[in-house]
Motif scaffolding. Sequence first.
Motif, mmCIF file in Angstrom:
data_model
loop_
_atom_site.group_PDB
_atom_site.id
_atom_site.type_symbol
_atom_site.label_atom_id
_atom_site.label_comp_id
_atom_site.label_asym_id
_atom_site.label_seq_id
_atom_site.Cartn_x
_atom_site.Cartn_y
_atom_site.Cartn_z
ATOM 1 N N SER A 16 -18.498 5.252 21.749
ATOM 2 C CA SER A 16 -19.599 6.141 22.137
ATOM 3 C C SER A 16 -19.286 7.588 21.771
ATOM 4 O O SER A 16 -18.125 7.985 21.749
ATOM 5 N N LYS A 21 -27.504 17.138 26.629
ATOM 6 C CA LYS A 21 -28.953 17.272 26.566
ATOM 7 C C LYS A 21 -29.314 18.682 26.995
ATOM 8 O O LYS A 21 -28.845 19.167 28.029
ATOM 9 N N TRP A 29 -31.084 15.798 22.655
ATOM 10 C CA TRP A 29 -29.640 15.596 22.702
ATOM 11 C C TRP A 29 -28.975 16.203 21.471
ATOM 12 O O TRP A 29 -29.569 16.258 20.395
ATOM 13 N N ALA A 103 -23.576 12.892 28.469
ATOM 14 C CA ALA A 103 -23.473 11.431 28.461
ATOM 15 C C ALA A 103 -22.709 10.969 27.233
ATOM 16 O O ALA A 103 -22.656 11.656 26.216
ATOM 17 N N TRP A 104 -22.120 9.793 27.371
ATOM 18 C CA TRP A 104 -21.515 9.094 26.233
ATOM 19 C C TRP A 104 -22.597 8.170 25.692
ATOM 20 O O TRP A 104 -23.109 7.317 26.420
ATOM 21 N N LYS A 105 -22.968 8.345 24.423
ATOM 22 C CA LYS A 105 -24.059 7.576 23.824
ATOM 23 C C LYS A 105 -23.516 6.600 22.778
ATOM 24 O O LYS A 105 -22.773 6.987 21.879
ATOM 25 N N SER A 106 -23.948 5.341 22.901
ATOM 26 C CA SER A 106 -23.555 4.305 21.948
ATOM 27 C C SER A 106 -24.374 4.430 20.667
ATOM 28 O O SER A 106 -25.379 5.152 20.620
ATOM 29 N N GLU A 109 -27.956 3.653 21.347
ATOM 30 C CA GLU A 109 -28.648 4.761 22.026
ATOM 31 C C GLU A 109 -28.914 5.916 21.070
ATOM 32 O O GLU A 109 -29.976 6.539 21.130
ATOM 33 N N ILE A 110 -27.965 6.205 20.188
ATOM 34 C CA ILE A 110 -28.148 7.289 19.202
ATOM 35 C C ILE A 110 -29.355 6.990 18.322
ATOM 36 O O ILE A 110 -30.121 7.885 17.963
ATOM 37 N N ILE A 113 -32.569 7.918 20.751
ATOM 38 C CA ILE A 113 -32.833 9.209 21.394
ATOM 39 C C ILE A 113 -33.326 10.250 20.392
ATOM 40 O O ILE A 113 -33.116 10.128 19.189
#
Length: 130
Positions: A16, A21, A29, A103-106, A109-110, A113
């Motif tokens: 991640s 944000k 983000w 947040a830690w985004k996988s 998710e990237i 978003i």
Amino acid sequence: MPRWIGSAGCCVQQGSMLMVKGTAEEELWSIPSGGLEADESLEECCAREVWEETGYRIDVVRELMIKKARYGEWDAEVHYFEVKLVGGFMKIQDPDGLIADIAWKSKTEIDEIQLQYPEDRALILDLLNE
């Protein structure tokens, strides 16, 4: 034309990316980043901005790229660094009040978003694929 120079810290951990944000209405983000201060190296700027925006202490590993772009009337030059966590804990402490969330985004998710800088998506996904 006014010029702005800054640094961004790309931190990948357990698949991640560390992201922040913004507080703007769209709540987009981005990678933790900010402007260079007087008598500060680009690496020092990167470490300070990641700490201010996320509460994490980092070490700079290597420079990844330099992005040059125009935002409004400003010519911007952003130095992107790969960084690794060395301490701290997740906490918003941005003196400018521009951060609403951390947040830690996988990778998934990237893909979903909205990014403040959509042109950064390819770099983020490349780093997550390493």
